[in-house]
Design an enzyme around this catalytic site. Sequence first.
Site, PDB file in Angstrom:
ATOM      1  N   TRP A 103       0.826  -1.218   0.000  1.00 48.71           N
ATOM      2  CA  TRP A 103       0.000   0.000   0.000  1.00 48.71           C
ATOM      3  C   TRP A 103       0.853   1.257   0.000  1.00 48.71           C
ATOM      4  CZ3 TRP A 103      -4.518  -0.486  -1.917  1.00 48.71           C
ATOM      5  CH2 TRP A 103      -5.194  -1.699  -1.784  1.00 48.71           C
ATOM      6  N   ASP A 169      -0.893   5.739   7.274  1.00 45.87           N
ATOM      7  CA  ASP A 169      -2.057   4.980   6.828  1.00 45.87           C
ATOM      8  C   ASP A 169      -2.292   3.869   7.851  1.00 45.87           C
ATOM      9  OD1 ASP A 169      -3.851   3.257   5.667  1.00 45.87           O
ATOM     10  OD2 ASP A 169      -2.831   3.119   3.737  1.00 45.87           O
ATOM     11  N   LYS A 193     -12.278  -2.580   7.766  1.00 46.17           N
ATOM     12  CA  LYS A 193     -11.521  -3.608   8.485  1.00 46.17           C
ATOM     13  C   LYS A 193     -11.882  -3.550   9.974  1.00 46.17           C
ATOM     14  CE  LYS A 193      -8.220  -2.616   4.977  1.00 46.17           C
ATOM     15  NZ  LYS A 193      -8.161  -3.832   4.183  1.00 46.17           N
TER      16      LYS A 193
END
Length: 357
Positions: A103, A169, A193
Site C-alpha cells: 500500500w 495509513d 476492516k
Amino acid sequence: MNRAINFSAGPAMLPEPVLSQMQNELLDFQGSGMSIMEVSHRGQLFGSVQEEIERDLSSLLDLPPDYRIILMHGGAQAQFSMIPMNFCNHNNAAPAYIQTGHWGRLAVKAARQYVNPCLIDQSGSVTMPESGWNIPDDASYVYTVDNETVNGIEFNHPPSVGDIPLISDMSSNFLSRPVDLTDYGMVFACAQKNLGIAGVTVAIVSEELLAREVLPFTPPLYAYREVLAKSSTPNTPATFSWYVMGLVLKWVKAQGGLSAMNELAVERSQLLYDFIDSSSFYHAPVEEVSRSRMNVPFLLADEALQDAFLKQAEAVGLTHLKGHKAVGGCRASLYNSMTVPGVQSLIAFMKAFEKQA
Ligand code: PMP
C-alpha cells in the site's frame, strides 16, 4: 444459522452484536418509523449519529485539542492523492515516503502525479537502517503505512522523524491499540476492516497541517479544510456506513477500549505465530520484529498443497485465507472482531490438515 469464521483482509467480519443491532433497527431507527438510510443527512436523527461518532472517536483516541476528525468518501486510496495535494504546497519541499510494502508503493505512485517524493525503500521490514531513515531535513511530511495489510508488516512504534509531520495509513490497524496522536501530523483509515463497512474514511489531522495551502488545482471535495468547514458533509455522506461505524465504536468502548483491543490482538496473533513457528509444515515469512498483529501471512512448505488447504478450510467454514494476489501464499486477518476461539479453530484445522497430508 452457522456463521463462518471469516479471515478476510477487508471487507472484514463485523462483531455479531453490531450485526444484530443493525438488523433490529433496520425498519425503525430509534422510533422514527424509518431506517437510518432513509433520513436526511441534515436532520437531527443523522446529526446525532455524527455527533456520537465524533465524541466516541475522540474519547477512544484521547484526541488532542489541536487535532480534527474529518469523515470522508473515496476509501483509503483517495487519501493517497489528497495528502500530497493538501500538504505539498509548503516551502515547495518534496515529501518522503518510507515504503514497507504494497500500500505504501501505491501511495508513492499516487503522489508522483503531483510531486517528486523522496522514496525510502524498506520493503519487508520496519527496522530503521543503521544509517538512519535519511529523510531530507526539509521534507514536507514523512509518509508511512502503520500496518501493511498485504505483506503482514506492522510498525510497533512510530518511526522517529524529528519535527517533520508524520502521516500514517492506519487502515488495517486503526483502533487495535492505543496511539499517541501527537506523534503524528495525520493518521487515516478506511472503515472496512476495524471500523465497520466500506464507504467512509476517517482522517485525523493536526491544525498545523490543516493551515497549509493546497495545491492550486485541488478539488474542493479533496481539500481537508473545506470539507471540515462543512462539518464533513459538503455532499451527502454514505449514511449507512457512518451509522455502522457508530455502532462499532460503541462496541469497541464496551469491550474496554483500545488497551483491551491490543491485548486481544497480541493474544490472537501470538497464538497463530507460535503454532506456525513450531511447525515445519507451515512457515511465516516475515521477520519477527516486523510481524503484524492484524494480518498473518503464511506459506505451506509444500506449495502444491496450498489449493487443497484453502478448499478444505472453506469447506469447514474458515473463509478468506488466500493471500493477496500480489504476494500469493495464505493470510489470516485477525481484526478486532476475530475471537480467540476463532483462531484456535484455525490452528486445530491446520494441525488436522498437516496430519492427513
Ligand atoms: N491502505 C491499506 C493499508 C489497506 O489495507 C487498503 C485496503 N483496503 C487500502 C489502503 C485501500 O483501501 P480502499 O480500498 O478503501 O481504497
